[in-house]
Scaffold this active site. Structure first.
Site, mmCIF file in Angstrom:
data_model
loop_
_atom_site.group_PDB
_atom_site.id
_atom_site.type_symbol
_atom_site.label_atom_id
_atom_site.label_comp_id
_atom_site.label_asym_id
_atom_site.label_seq_id
_atom_site.Cartn_x
_atom_site.Cartn_y
_atom_site.Cartn_z
ATOM 1 N N HIS A 58 0.821 -1.211 0.000
ATOM 2 C CA HIS A 58 0.000 0.000 0.000
ATOM 3 C C HIS A 58 0.855 1.260 0.000
ATOM 4 C CE1 HIS A 58 0.528 -0.570 4.381
ATOM 5 N NE2 HIS A 58 0.190 0.685 4.548
ATOM 6 N N HIS A 77 0.639 5.445 1.309
ATOM 7 C CA HIS A 77 -0.020 6.559 1.994
ATOM 8 C C HIS A 77 0.641 7.830 1.496
ATOM 9 C CE1 HIS A 77 -2.149 4.170 4.967
ATOM 10 N NE2 HIS A 77 -1.020 3.630 5.392
ATOM 11 N N TYR A 95 11.721 4.228 1.282
ATOM 12 C CA TYR A 95 10.691 4.685 0.343
ATOM 13 C C TYR A 95 9.715 5.627 1.032
ATOM 14 C CZ TYR A 95 12.665 0.452 -1.611
ATOM 15 O OH TYR A 95 13.539 -0.514 -2.038
#
Length: 182
Positions: A60, A62, A151
């Site tokens: 995922h 954000h 990341y």
């Protein structure tokens, strides 16, 4: 069909959560990172936005994005980004069942269809979501402190003097229950 209600604020800041199909962990692979980076660069030329905070996890993403004044069309931006990434990384996807709605729509099995968004209300809401984004790799057990995760915009925030390098080391920040969308 569900009636999704989105809160559109022209020129607003938004927190987003995008999740891979079936939580498959492909996003941190080099090919996926490059595809995502290229898609964002391409989409920003026609549909500008600023990235205020970001974390990429295996299954995922954000982020907080700020849209230009008078513009609230974040769904189109995400549609284009997800489509471009899907074209580049589609060989990783399984085939949907032939009689499924995904097959009829020619969708690949890379992303969940929807995404979660939250319009940022004020500076405190922004700060809480930025902290949540940067702590998320620790929350999911990918590293022991935010500085260890490559990341993320955490390193940009450290360079700007907004966080110390050892932020959240050895302690768990407290977040409002409404943050996340996971």
């Amino acid at each position: 069909m569900p009636n999704y209600r989105r809160h559109f604020v022209p020129g607003g800041k938004y927190f987003f959560t995008l999740v891979t199909y079936d939580r498959r962990p492909w996003l941190c692979h080099e090919k996926a990172r490059r595809a995502l980076r290229d898609a964002i660069t391409c989409v920003r030329t026609s549909f500008p936005f600023a990235i205020d905070a970001w974390v990429l996890l295996p299954d995922h993403v954000h982020c907080i994005l700020t849209l230009p004044a008078g513009d609230a069309d974040f769904p189109e931006r995400w549609r284009r980004i997800k489509a471009m990434v899907s074209r580049r990384c589609g060989d990783w996807a399984g085939e949907p069942a032939p009689d499924s709605s995904r097959a009829r729509r020619k969708e690949r099995l890379l992303w969940q269809r929807r995404f979660w968004e939250h319009a940022i209300r004020d500076d405190n809401d922004f700060a809480a979501h930025v902290d949540y984004i940067h702590y998320n790799p620790v929350k999911h057990g990918w590293c022991s402190m935010p500085a260890d995760w490559p990341y993320s915009t955490f390193h940009r925030y450290v360079a700007a003097g907004l966080y110390p390098m050892d932020w959240a080391a050895g302690r768990v920040p407290v977040f409002p229950e409404s943050i996340g969308g996971e």
